[in-house]
Design a protein around this motif. Structure first.
Motif, PDB file in Angstrom:
ATOM      1  N   GLY A  12      47.371  58.828  23.739  1.00  0.00           N
ATOM      2  CA  GLY A  12      46.638  58.814  25.005  1.00  0.00           C
ATOM      3  C   GLY A  12      47.164  59.809  26.017  1.00  0.00           C
ATOM      4  O   GLY A  12      47.556  60.925  25.674  1.00  0.00           O
ATOM      5  N   ASP A  13      47.183  59.405  27.277  1.00  0.00           N
ATOM      6  CA  ASP A  13      47.589  60.299  28.365  1.00  0.00           C
ATOM      7  C   ASP A  13      49.024  60.767  28.218  1.00  0.00           C
ATOM      8  O   ASP A  13      49.359  61.894  28.566  1.00  0.00           O
TER       9      ASP A  13
ATOM     10  N   GLU B 140      47.022  74.170  20.749  1.00  0.00           N
ATOM     11  CA  GLU B 140      46.861  72.755  20.459  1.00  0.00           C
ATOM     12  C   GLU B 140      48.164  72.165  19.935  1.00  0.00           C
ATOM     13  O   GLU B 140      48.879  72.817  19.174  1.00  0.00           O
ATOM     14  N   ILE B 141      48.454  70.931  20.346  1.00  0.00           N
ATOM     15  CA  ILE B 141      49.619  70.212  19.801  1.00  0.00           C
ATOM     16  C   ILE B 141      49.143  68.838  19.312  1.00  0.00           C
ATOM     17  O   ILE B 141      48.368  68.174  19.994  1.00  0.00           O
ATOM     18  N   ARG B 142      49.563  68.454  18.131  1.00  0.00           N
ATOM     19  CA  ARG B 142      49.258  67.104  17.631  1.00  0.00           C
ATOM     20  C   ARG B 142      50.567  66.430  17.244  1.00  0.00           C
ATOM     21  O   ARG B 142      51.474  67.085  16.726  1.00  0.00           O
ATOM     22  N   PHE B 143      50.629  65.124  17.500  1.00  0.00           N
ATOM     23  CA  PHE B 143      51.861  64.388  17.203  1.00  0.00           C
ATOM     24  C   PHE B 143      51.698  63.497  15.971  1.00  0.00           C
ATOM     25  O   PHE B 143      50.638  62.922  15.753  1.00  0.00           O
ATOM     26  N   GLY B 144      52.758  63.417  15.183  1.00  0.00           N
ATOM     27  CA  GLY B 144      52.744  62.537  14.018  1.00  0.00           C
ATOM     28  C   GLY B 144      54.062  61.793  13.912  1.00  0.00           C
ATOM     29  O   GLY B 144      55.053  62.173  14.548  1.00  0.00           O
ATOM     30  N   ASP B 145      54.086  60.731  13.089  1.00  0.00           N
ATOM     31  CA  ASP B 145      55.360  60.053  12.813  1.00  0.00           C
ATOM     32  C   ASP B 145      56.196  60.893  11.862  1.00  0.00           C
ATOM     33  O   ASP B 145      57.388  60.704  11.714  1.00  0.00           O
TER      34      ASP B 145
END
Ligand code: WT7
Length: 664
Positions: free
Chosen positions: A589-590, A615-620
């Protein structure tokens, strides 16, 4: 090497062909394909003789060379080594001797539109005075000088002055951060830094001197004795007594005569850092004689330069294009050139068209990314549409830095060239010093999106992973089979890396590996570049190493791991997409958006704004093989927003793909 492009077997067929306009061909330096093939044949029949003749005809030698090419220490090739010359002498004095002293060398237009014209005589004076100024600081032959300057007459003068005294310059683009600047200052062992108080872009003042101060304060810069400051804006800066000196004070009492330092043709003219596939940028070292020869020949062959031309290359001197086609090539052929400060979209997106009209540019050389953004701007606002401007002075257009998509090519051809100007799509690299493959405007029938054929003397070929030639129609690895005069000499301070990067043993150790994939058309033999085959991205025509960005990201205290890939972008060609694992739990989210912004700014601070991930994406976690290798090819698919259809049986943690699928 990645699996990205080596198996490309077709590119979208492009059937439109544009032969050179007859009037252009009639007066061109290389007129017609027969003339092109005749030159290629000369090179094939007597390779050394071909280059030796050109070097004798096109350069002023203080002492002639007796040996053309020395291959005894290959791949450390040497060209014209026992010949003595001076690059600045060849760019300036030679023109004065030809009686061109009063010809305008540079038309400079500042960000706010102010225009300054400098003749060859005036430029010669400025260069000599500044060269003497540098000498008075103890800078001399073989010293390295870092230049961190805005686009300006003074930037060109600084480079030429270094060349005049045999100092090797290393220009660092004004968009790089203090940390990037410091790394380059340290690696090159600079004794002086030339900068400006500030730079101006799109009406905004941005610091330069303050960043130099910050860079030097980061440490290991003890060799830097002086910082020379060009006053661009008069903005407030710190001047450190004893170290810092204003450019105008330094030249105030200097003679405008400066005997050039005659150097070997192999003397390093400059070192320019560029991204490679590992984290550390490579200091690409160029020669004096061979480099200048190719700058001159490509001005004549590719740009068909004529005495009446007004040549405009929109690059920045911080990149190789600005070196070869602003500071050296145009001056060495005695041309009038335009140099501009600012951005293509300020005061509005008609800046380029307005400048072409105002200064009657005849040759215009820019990057596809600029064209694409100006297409969008013209579509959105009729006032900045090129049809509103008188562009009739133009006779030739050029493209550089990345593949130009056929749509952008057609727009450029019709709207800027009005269907009368050939487009030279020039493929080359920091390492090649000048153009390698390009149409010749008075000879080569053009095909949108293809850089067509190698220049005479450039032995380009496409091979497979084992170095064997591939037939036309089959995609593979682009190589150059013979050394050429303007090629990279080494990576500064790292000969091993030079050999490994460009002359790998798998290919026999003697062919130059460009790092790009390419394919030749079955019928025409024309080359199309299919993209990098290493972990290097091309964002707006700027080369960015994915590992460089990853290292910057993991240097942030929040980040545990990061993988960076490119994804196609309408304007910038490729865009940077980063997949990040934080040390803490995965944000959503935010909060995720806020951390992404923080990380983007962090990268800007670590490397420079050009390296900011779009772009940035987060993962475990990241998708990895059982042996722990990140599977970048999967990340590339996810970044594009496509569904994974490839084999994922070697993937240890398939569930992670679902998590990384969605943009924030
Ligand atoms: C890489 C070199 C050339 C000077 C500015 C960039 C790509 C460059 C083209 C072109 C397709 C191109 C290649 C190359 N590239 N020109 N006309 N068509 N691709 O120099 O930063 O050293 O980047 O830019 O991938 O390897 P650079």
């Amino acid at each position: 090497m990645t699996d990205q492009t080596s198996n490309v077997t077709e590119v979208k067929a492009e059937s439109r062909i544009f032969p050179p306009p007859a009037p252009f061909a009639a007066s061109a330096t290389i007129s017609g394909m027969d003339a092109y093939y005749a030159l290629c044949k000369q090179a094939e029949d007597d390779y050394e003789g071909f280059w030796a003749n050109l070097a004798r005809e096109n350069l002023h030698w203080h002492k002639p060379f007796t040996k053309t090419l020395d291959e005894s220490t290959a791949p450390l090739y040497k060209w014209f080594e026992d010949g003595l010359l001076n690059v600045s002498y060849n760019c300036l004095d030679v023109n004065l001797q030809k009686g061109h002293g009063d010809k305008v060398a540079v038309i400079f237009e500042a960000d706010g539109g102010e225009v300054t014209k400098v003749t060859y005589k005036e430029l010669h004076h400025k260069v000599c005075q500044f060269a003497n100024g540098l000498k008075s600081l103890g800078v001399g032959k073989g010293d390295r000088v870092v230049i961190y300057m805005p686009m300006s007459v003074e930037g060109v003068v600084a480079m030429q002055a270094c060349a005049r005294i045999g100092a090797t310059h290393s220009v660092v683009f004004g968009g790089f951060s203090a940390k990037s600047l410091q790394e380059r200052i340290v690696d090159v062992g600079a004794v002086a830094v030339i900068t400006a108080d500030e730079q101006v872009r799109g009406g905004k003042h941005l610091p330069l001197k303050a960043i130099v101060d910050e860079a030097l304060a980061l440490g290991d810069c003890e060799k830097v004795r002086n910082v020379v400051i060009y006053k661009r804006t008069g903005g407030a800066i710190n001047v450190l007594e004893g170290r810092d000196i204003w450019m105008h004070d330094l030249v105030a009492n200097q003679s405008d005569v400066c005997e050039p330092e005659w150097v070997s043709a192999e003397h390093p003219l400059f070192i320019l850092y560029t991204s490679g596939s590992t984290g550390k940028p490579k200091g690409v070292q160029h020669s004096s004689g061979g480099y200048l020869l190719w700058a001159i020949l490509t001005m004549k062959w590719t740009f068909d330069i004529k005495p009446a031309d007004v040549f405009w290359c929109t690059a920045d001197i911080g990149w190789v294009t600005g070196h070869t086609y602003i500071t050296y090539g145009p001056l060495a052929v005695g041309a009038t050139e335009i140099v501009f400060e600012g951005v293509p979209t300020f005061p509005n997106a008609g800046r380029f068209w307005n400048m072409i009209e105002k200064h009657k540019a005849t040759i215009f050389y820019t990057a596809p990314t600029a064209i694409r953004s100006l297409i969008k701007a013209a579509d959105a606002d009729a006032n900045v549409h090129p049809s509103k401007y008188d562009l009739s002075s133009l006779r030739l257009l050029g493209s550089v830095g990345e593949p130009i998509n056929p749509e952008a090519w057609m727009w450029y051809y019709n709207n800027i060239g009005r269907g009368n100007c050939p487009i030279v799509d020039t493929f080359w690299q920091t390492e090649t010093g000048g153009h390698m493959m390009t149409p010749l405007p008075g000879a080569t029938p053009l095909v949108p999106g293809s850089c067509t054929l190698p220049l005479p003397g450039i032995m380009a070929a496409i091979v497979d992973e084992t170095g064997h030639d591939l037939p036309n129609g089959q995609g593979g690895i682009l190589v150059v089979k013979r050394p050429w005069p303007s090629m990279i000499r080494t990576i500064w301070g790292d000969e091993e890396r030079f050999k490994k990067s460009y002359f790998p043993e798998e290919f026999g150790g003697k062919v130059y590996l460009a790092g790009d994939g390419a394919i030749r058309n079955k019928d025409t033999g024309y080359f199309t570049i299919t993209g990098r085959i290493d972990d290097v991205l091309n964002v707006s025509g700027h080369r960015m190493g994915t590992m460089e960005i990853e290292s910057a990201l993991v240097a942030n205290p929040l980040v545990a791991e990061a993988a960076v890939v490119g994804k196609p972008d309408d304007t910038t060609g490729e865009a940077i997409c980063a997949f990040v694992v934080l040390k803490r739990s995965r944000p959503t989210g935010d909060e995720a958006k806020q951390i992404a912004t923080e990380l983007r700014n962090w990268v800007a601070k670590e490397i420079g704004p050009i390296a900011k991930p779009k772009e940035i994406r987060f993962g475990d976690n990241l998708p990895k093989t059982r042996s722990g290798k990140i599977m970048r090819r999967l990340l590339r698919v996810l970044a594009k927003g496509e569904t994974i259809t490839q084999d994922i049986s070697t993937l240890e943690n398939p569930a992670i793909l679902e998590q990384l699928k969605q943009p924030l």
